[in-house]
Every structure is written in structure tokens, then in C-alpha cells.
Design a protein around this motif. Structure first.
Motif, mmCIF file in Angstrom:
data_model
loop_
_atom_site.group_PDB
_atom_site.id
_atom_site.type_symbol
_atom_site.label_atom_id
_atom_site.label_comp_id
_atom_site.label_asym_id
_atom_site.label_seq_id
_atom_site.Cartn_x
_atom_site.Cartn_y
_atom_site.Cartn_z
ATOM 1 N N GLU A 53 -25.855 -4.283 -27.813
ATOM 2 C CA GLU A 53 -24.723 -5.151 -27.470
ATOM 3 C C GLU A 53 -24.895 -6.560 -28.030
ATOM 4 O O GLU A 53 -24.282 -7.510 -27.555
ATOM 5 C CB GLU A 53 -24.556 -5.213 -25.957
ATOM 6 C CG GLU A 53 -24.124 -3.894 -25.345
ATOM 7 C CD GLU A 53 -23.874 -4.001 -23.851
ATOM 8 O OE1 GLU A 53 -24.009 -5.096 -23.286
ATOM 9 O OE2 GLU A 53 -23.532 -2.978 -23.254
ATOM 10 N N HIS A 56 -21.765 -8.546 -29.110
ATOM 11 C CA HIS A 56 -20.977 -8.975 -27.948
ATOM 12 C C HIS A 56 -21.632 -10.190 -27.283
ATOM 13 O O HIS A 56 -20.952 -11.168 -26.953
ATOM 14 C CB HIS A 56 -20.840 -7.829 -26.940
ATOM 15 C CG HIS A 56 -20.098 -8.196 -25.703
ATOM 16 N ND1 HIS A 56 -18.752 -8.476 -25.710
ATOM 17 C CD2 HIS A 56 -20.516 -8.353 -24.428
ATOM 18 C CE1 HIS A 56 -18.373 -8.789 -24.482
ATOM 19 N NE2 HIS A 56 -19.423 -8.713 -23.685
ATOM 20 N N THR A 57 -22.945 -10.118 -27.120
ATOM 21 C CA THR A 57 -23.697 -11.228 -26.526
ATOM 22 C C THR A 57 -23.538 -12.481 -27.372
ATOM 23 O O THR A 57 -23.286 -13.570 -26.849
ATOM 24 C CB THR A 57 -25.187 -10.861 -26.396
ATOM 25 O OG1 THR A 57 -25.302 -9.699 -25.582
ATOM 26 C CG2 THR A 57 -25.990 -11.991 -25.801
#
Length: 82
Positions: A53, A56-57
Motif C-alpha cells: 500500500e 496510497h500511503t
């Protein structure tokens, strides 16, 4: 000025700016300038960005940072008008 001198100055400026961000975020004060804690936190950040992820982070953190920079810029502009 020689190429290596220019590159060295650019690198030094870059490192100083990155250190300034650590101070600006309050990390130095919050950790009582504990280098092991700061380094551990940076390693944790790197691990978060490398996981599945990570993009997204990165997007969340970028938005938060941009919002903080914009708020600071707005505050500075407001204080200059006084």
C-alpha cells in the motif's frame, strides 16, 4: 568553481533542508533529540512506503504535507500584512 564543489554544495543544501523538515515537524523535540528513535522512525516510514500500500500511503502523506505547507504559507502572508 569545480563541478565536484558545486555538487557538494548542492548535496549539503539538500541535507540541511531535510534536517530542517525533521525539526519543523517537531520530531527532534518529541524524541528529545534521540537519534536512534528518529532513525527507527525513518526506517519505519521506509518500510511503510515499500509495502503493498506504499503508493496510497505516499499520497496520504503528500496531501497532509502540502496542506501543512499551504497553511504555513497562508499564516506567513497574513503576518506580513500586519
Amino acid at each position: 568553481m569545480r563541478t565536484w564543489q558545486v555538487e557538494r554544495r548542492q548535496r549539503t543544501r539538500h541535507l540541511i533542508e531535510l534536517g530542517g523538515l525533521v525539526v519543523k515537524a517537531g520530531i527532534v523535540e518529541l524524541t528529545n533529540d534521540d537519534r536512534a528513535t528518529i532513525y527507527g522512525a525513518l526506517l519505519w516510514i521506509a518500510a511503510k512506503l515499500q509495502n503493498h500500500e506504499g503508493s496510497h500511503t505516499r499520497a496520504l502523506w503528500a496531501a497532509k504535507g502540502k496542506k501543512a505547507f499551504d497553511a504555513e504559507r497562508h499564516k506567513d502572508q497574513k503576518s506580513q500584512l500586519k
